[in-house]
Design a protein around this motif. Sequence first.
Motif, PDB file in Angstrom:
ATOM      1  N   LEU A 146       6.562  -4.090   2.645  1.00 48.40           N
ATOM      2  CA  LEU A 146       5.536  -4.896   1.991  1.00 48.40           C
ATOM      3  C   LEU A 146       5.044  -5.957   2.959  1.00 48.40           C
ATOM      4  O   LEU A 146       5.832  -6.522   3.709  1.00 48.40           O
ATOM      5  N   SER A 147       3.772  -6.253   2.882  1.00 53.01           N
ATOM      6  CA  SER A 147       3.198  -7.277   3.721  1.00 53.01           C
ATOM      7  C   SER A 147       2.421  -8.266   2.859  1.00 53.01           C
ATOM      8  O   SER A 147       1.617  -7.862   2.018  1.00 53.01           O
ATOM      9  N   GLY A 148       2.631  -9.549   3.104  1.00 51.71           N
ATOM     10  CA  GLY A 148       1.858 -10.562   2.417  1.00 51.71           C
ATOM     11  C   GLY A 148       0.377 -10.451   2.717  1.00 51.71           C
ATOM     12  O   GLY A 148      -0.464 -10.821   1.903  1.00 51.71           O
ATOM     13  N   LEU A 149       0.038  -9.919   3.883  1.00 52.95           N
ATOM     14  CA  LEU A 149      -1.367  -9.706   4.225  1.00 52.95           C
ATOM     15  C   LEU A 149      -2.066  -8.838   3.184  1.00 52.95           C
ATOM     16  O   LEU A 149      -3.209  -9.074   2.830  1.00 52.95           O
ATOM     17  N   ARG A 150      -1.367  -7.831   2.711  1.00 49.17           N
ATOM     18  CA  ARG A 150      -1.956  -6.880   1.770  1.00 49.17           C
ATOM     19  C   ARG A 150      -2.144  -7.486   0.389  1.00 49.17           C
ATOM     20  O   ARG A 150      -3.075  -7.138  -0.325  1.00 49.17           O
ATOM     21  N   TRP A 151      -1.276  -8.385  -0.013  1.00 44.82           N
ATOM     22  CA  TRP A 151      -1.260  -8.858  -1.397  1.00 44.82           C
ATOM     23  C   TRP A 151      -1.805 -10.270  -1.590  1.00 44.82           C
ATOM     24  O   TRP A 151      -1.788 -10.794  -2.700  1.00 44.82           O
ATOM     25  N   THR A 152      -2.263 -10.895  -0.524  1.00 43.91           N
ATOM     26  CA  THR A 152      -2.880 -12.217  -0.650  1.00 43.91           C
ATOM     27  C   THR A 152      -4.348 -12.103  -0.257  1.00 43.91           C
ATOM     28  O   THR A 152      -4.826 -11.041   0.120  1.00 43.91           O
ATOM     29  N   SER A 153      -5.040 -13.204  -0.301  1.00 38.93           N
ATOM     30  CA  SER A 153      -6.471 -13.192   0.023  1.00 38.93           C
ATOM     31  C   SER A 153      -6.736 -13.475   1.500  1.00 38.93           C
ATOM     32  O   SER A 153      -7.882 -13.691   1.884  1.00 38.93           O
TER      33      SER A 153
END
Length: 166
Positions: A146-153
Amino acid sequence: MAIAKTLLIQIDWEGPFKQEELPSLRNEETDYGIYQIYGKHPVYGKDVLLYIGKADSQTVGKRISQENWLDTNDSNNLKIYVGRLHGAATPSMEQWSKQIDLAERLLIYVHKPAYNARSLSTLPDSEIKDIHILNWGNHRDLLPELSGLRWTSKLDFLDYDVYRWL
């Protein structure tokens, strides 16, 4: 634009455990981290991800035993998976606790377990955007990466265009 350093959080998952095995998960040196609980849900069916939780100021065994999982539809068939953070060097207690917290938040937001409804509404972009989680071992239904890049703006730019051959 400055490039931030990614915080890699690696989680080694073990399980399944049954509720009666919780006393064995009280090692004061290692039994901290994230846990998943699987069981029967009246809408989603049997053996589904019900809950993701964290244990950072007390052991996993102690934390889960404080929750009331005996009142679920089929408490005899609950399965518990324990994720311990791992890496080259153990961080400070403060860093370790922060990583557990960030990992729990991103895992809940992405996987949306049925009994984590309160934690699903928002994800703090500023804290999560540079997190990258690798799930190892018996991570069950969790995505392996999982990557925070994918799930944040962070990557929501209005000036993106579809590539075109010029």
